[in-house]
Design a protein around this motif. Structure first.
Motif, PDB file in Angstrom:
ATOM      1  N   VAL A  15      42.601  44.263  33.994  1.00  0.00           N
ATOM      2  CA  VAL A  15      43.566  43.574  34.844  1.00  0.00           C
ATOM      3  C   VAL A  15      44.685  44.579  35.065  1.00  0.00           C
ATOM      4  CG1 VAL A  15      45.154  41.626  35.037  1.00  0.00           C
ATOM      5  CG2 VAL A  15      42.947  41.328  33.884  1.00  0.00           C
ATOM      6  N   VAL A  16      44.890  44.952  36.329  1.00  0.00           N
ATOM      7  CA  VAL A  16      45.792  46.059  36.661  1.00  0.00           C
ATOM      8  C   VAL A  16      46.877  45.570  37.614  1.00  0.00           C
ATOM      9  CG1 VAL A  16      45.911  48.381  37.678  1.00  0.00           C
ATOM     10  CG2 VAL A  16      43.874  47.685  36.397  1.00  0.00           C
ATOM     11  N   THR A  17      48.119  45.966  37.357  1.00  0.00           N
ATOM     12  CA  THR A  17      49.224  45.621  38.254  1.00  0.00           C
ATOM     13  C   THR A  17      49.183  46.538  39.476  1.00  0.00           C
ATOM     14  OG1 THR A  17      50.810  47.162  37.299  1.00  0.00           O
ATOM     15  CG2 THR A  17      50.664  44.953  36.279  1.00  0.00           C
ATOM     16  N   LEU A  18      49.872  46.125  40.534  1.00  0.00           N
ATOM     17  CA  LEU A  18      49.952  46.973  41.729  1.00  0.00           C
ATOM     18  C   LEU A  18      50.690  48.273  41.433  1.00  0.00           C
ATOM     19  CD1 LEU A  18      50.597  44.338  44.548  1.00  0.00           C
ATOM     20  CD2 LEU A  18      48.450  45.474  43.924  1.00  0.00           C
ATOM     21  N   GLY A  19      51.441  48.298  40.337  1.00  0.00           N
ATOM     22  CA  GLY A  19      52.105  49.530  39.901  1.00  0.00           C
ATOM     23  C   GLY A  19      51.189  50.469  39.137  1.00  0.00           C
ATOM     24  N   PRO A  60      45.376  31.649  41.339  1.00  0.00           N
ATOM     25  CA  PRO A  60      46.420  31.855  42.358  1.00  0.00           C
ATOM     26  C   PRO A  60      47.299  33.086  42.096  1.00  0.00           C
ATOM     27  CG  PRO A  60      46.295  29.544  41.769  1.00  0.00           C
ATOM     28  CD  PRO A  60      45.414  30.294  40.792  1.00  0.00           C
ATOM     29  N   ALA A  61      47.340  33.574  40.858  1.00  0.00           N
ATOM     30  CA  ALA A  61      48.149  34.752  40.540  1.00  0.00           C
ATOM     31  C   ALA A  61      47.393  36.062  40.771  1.00  0.00           C
ATOM     32  CB  ALA A  61      48.627  34.678  39.098  1.00  0.00           C
ATOM     33  N   VAL A  62      46.105  35.988  41.104  1.00  0.00           N
ATOM     34  CA  VAL A  62      45.313  37.190  41.359  1.00  0.00           C
ATOM     35  C   VAL A  62      45.630  37.710  42.758  1.00  0.00           C
ATOM     36  CG1 VAL A  62      42.960  38.072  41.690  1.00  0.00           C
ATOM     37  CG2 VAL A  62      43.459  36.509  39.798  1.00  0.00           C
ATOM     38  N   HIS A  63      45.991  38.973  42.840  1.00  0.00           N
ATOM     39  CA  HIS A  63      46.241  39.595  44.142  1.00  0.00           C
ATOM     40  C   HIS A  63      44.916  39.873  44.843  1.00  0.00           C
ATOM     41  CE1 HIS A  63      48.103  42.049  47.219  1.00  0.00           C
ATOM     42  NE2 HIS A  63      47.244  43.017  46.944  1.00  0.00           N
ATOM     43  N   CYS A  64      43.938  40.411  44.093  1.00  0.00           N
ATOM     44  CA  CYS A  64      42.638  40.728  44.665  1.00  0.00           C
ATOM     45  C   CYS A  64      41.632  40.975  43.537  1.00  0.00           C
ATOM     46  CB  CYS A  64      42.741  41.970  45.540  1.00  0.00           C
ATOM     47  SG  CYS A  64      41.216  42.379  46.414  1.00  0.00           S
ATOM     48  N   LEU A  65      40.427  40.492  43.735  1.00  0.00           N
ATOM     49  CA  LEU A  65      39.324  40.762  42.815  1.00  0.00           C
ATOM     50  C   LEU A  65      38.494  41.874  43.422  1.00  0.00           C
ATOM     51  CD1 LEU A  65      37.420  40.154  40.439  1.00  0.00           C
ATOM     52  CD2 LEU A  65      36.362  38.390  41.860  1.00  0.00           C
ATOM     53  N   GLY A  66      38.413  42.983  42.722  1.00  0.00           N
ATOM     54  CA  GLY A  66      37.635  44.113  43.205  1.00  0.00           C
ATOM     55  C   GLY A  66      36.465  44.396  42.291  1.00  0.00           C
ATOM     56  N   PRO A  67      35.600  45.323  42.681  1.00  0.00           N
ATOM     57  CA  PRO A  67      34.440  45.637  41.854  1.00  0.00           C
ATOM     58  C   PRO A  67      34.789  46.389  40.572  1.00  0.00           C
ATOM     59  CG  PRO A  67      34.499  47.057  43.785  1.00  0.00           C
ATOM     60  CD  PRO A  67      35.608  46.065  43.933  1.00  0.00           C
ATOM     61  N   ARG A  68      35.977  47.004  40.496  1.00  0.00           N
ATOM     62  CA  ARG A  68      36.348  47.796  39.321  1.00  0.00           C
ATOM     63  C   ARG A  68      37.567  47.259  38.569  1.00  0.00           C
ATOM     64  NH1 ARG A  68      31.822  49.707  39.741  1.00  0.00           N
ATOM     65  NH2 ARG A  68      31.356  51.637  40.807  1.00  0.00           N
ATOM     66  N   ALA A  69      38.290  46.288  39.166  1.00  0.00           N
ATOM     67  CA  ALA A  69      39.488  45.761  38.515  1.00  0.00           C
ATOM     68  C   ALA A  69      39.898  44.444  39.149  1.00  0.00           C
ATOM     69  CB  ALA A  69      40.643  46.757  38.610  1.00  0.00           C
ATOM     70  N   VAL A  70      40.640  43.651  38.365  1.00  0.00           N
ATOM     71  CA  VAL A  70      41.305  42.461  38.876  1.00  0.00           C
ATOM     72  C   VAL A  70      42.754  42.867  39.079  1.00  0.00           C
ATOM     73  CG1 VAL A  70      41.957  40.074  38.418  1.00  0.00           C
ATOM     74  CG2 VAL A  70      39.754  40.936  37.596  1.00  0.00           C
ATOM     75  N   MET A  71      43.227  42.792  40.319  1.00  0.00           N
ATOM     76  CA  MET A  71      44.573  43.264  40.642  1.00  0.00           C
ATOM     77  C   MET A  71      45.564  42.100  40.637  1.00  0.00           C
ATOM     78  SD  MET A  71      43.990  46.461  40.968  1.00  0.00           S
ATOM     79  CE  MET A  71      45.625  46.965  41.480  1.00  0.00           C
ATOM     80  N   ARG A  73      50.065  41.336  40.953  1.00  0.00           N
ATOM     81  CA  ARG A  73      51.307  41.974  41.408  1.00  0.00           C
ATOM     82  C   ARG A  73      52.049  42.627  40.243  1.00  0.00           C
ATOM     83  NH1 ARG A  73      51.891  41.323  46.507  1.00  0.00           N
ATOM     84  NH2 ARG A  73      51.161  39.458  47.572  1.00  0.00           N
ATOM     85  N   ASP A  74      52.205  41.884  39.150  1.00  0.00           N
ATOM     86  CA  ASP A  74      52.921  42.418  37.988  1.00  0.00           C
ATOM     87  C   ASP A  74      52.523  41.629  36.748  1.00  0.00           C
ATOM     88  OD1 ASP A  74      54.450  39.996  38.005  1.00  0.00           O
ATOM     89  OD2 ASP A  74      55.877  40.918  39.386  1.00  0.00           O
ATOM     90  N   MET A  75      53.101  41.977  35.612  1.00  0.00           N
ATOM     91  CA  MET A  75      52.795  41.350  34.326  1.00  0.00           C
ATOM     92  C   MET A  75      53.101  39.848  34.330  1.00  0.00           C
ATOM     93  SD  MET A  75      51.784  42.350  31.299  1.00  0.00           S
ATOM     94  CE  MET A  75      51.890  41.923  29.596  1.00  0.00           C
ATOM     95  N   GLY A  76      53.991  39.406  35.200  1.00  0.00           N
ATOM     96  CA  GLY A  76      54.365  37.996  35.298  1.00  0.00           C
ATOM     97  C   GLY A  76      53.220  37.097  35.744  1.00  0.00           C
TER      98      GLY A  76
END
Length: 194
Positions: A15-19, A60-71, A73-76
């Motif tokens: 699970v990766v933040t946009l940062g 609802p807090a997921v920005h995007c589900l990708g093949p290599r990571a769940v993105m 916005r931030d730790m919140g």
């Protein structure tokens, strides 16, 4: 239709933040069966050996589900949850290993994997089954692993999944062929609605 991914492949995704910070890993995927989509993810720590976190990631807090990571916005995006509640949630939304029957009472098989759309929808699209012989004709000695679309209705009671009988007409053992058949069915449905 967007790209598809199996839920089994989501386990251990970071699970990766946009940062760019990896803040957790996916442990389990919890489904909202009535809505036919991902409800949340239970999590483990940043290293796979650090154990379960007392937090979940609601869809609802997921920005995007990708093949290599769940993105996110931030730790919140991660929500506090007691560990016992996280385990209950994971069991309640578990579809892997469920017995599958049609709404006409025919046995279809056992769920091996669940296919969801990548991107922002989290929509449950299909199931990969270890199919019973009644569902797929052919050699009795060959194991049949097939894809079946979710259909319009979905019911999960305990460890049993009920699918519409007509969904079995779209059974395919080839993922690209299955995706094309289901995509054509959706395109016809949209054309009829216009």
């Amino acid at each position: 239709m967007s790209g598809l991914t199996g839920v089994r492949s989501l386990t251990t995704l970071p699970v990766v933040t946009l940062g760019g910070d990896a803040v957790a890993h996916v442990k389990d995927t919890v489904f909202d069966a009535s809505a036919g989509r991902i409800e949340s993810f239970t999590l483990t720590g940043r290293t796979l050996l650090s154990g379960p976190l007392p937090r979940i990631l609601p869809w609802p807090a997921v920005h995007c589900l990708g093949p290599r990571a769940v993105m996110v916005r931030d730790m919140g995006a991660l929500c506090d949850l007691q560990l016992s509640a996280a385990r209950r949630e994971a069991v309640r939304g578990r579809l892997l290993g469920a017995q599958v029957v049609t709404d006409e009472g025919e046995t279809a098989g056992t769920v091996l994997d669940v296919l969801v759309e990548v991107g922002t929808s989290g929509r449950l699209v299909a199931f990969r089954l270890a199919a019973h012989r009644e569902l797929v004709h052919g050699s009795r000695h060959r194991r049949h692993r097939v894809y079946v679309p979710r259909g319009e209705a979905l019911s999960v009671t305990g460890r049993t999944l009920v699918i519409p009988a007509h969904a079995t007409t779209y059974v395919s053992d080839d993922l690209p062929a299955f995706t094309a058949r289901v995509g054509a069915r959706h395109d016809r449905g949209r054309g009829a609605a216009r």
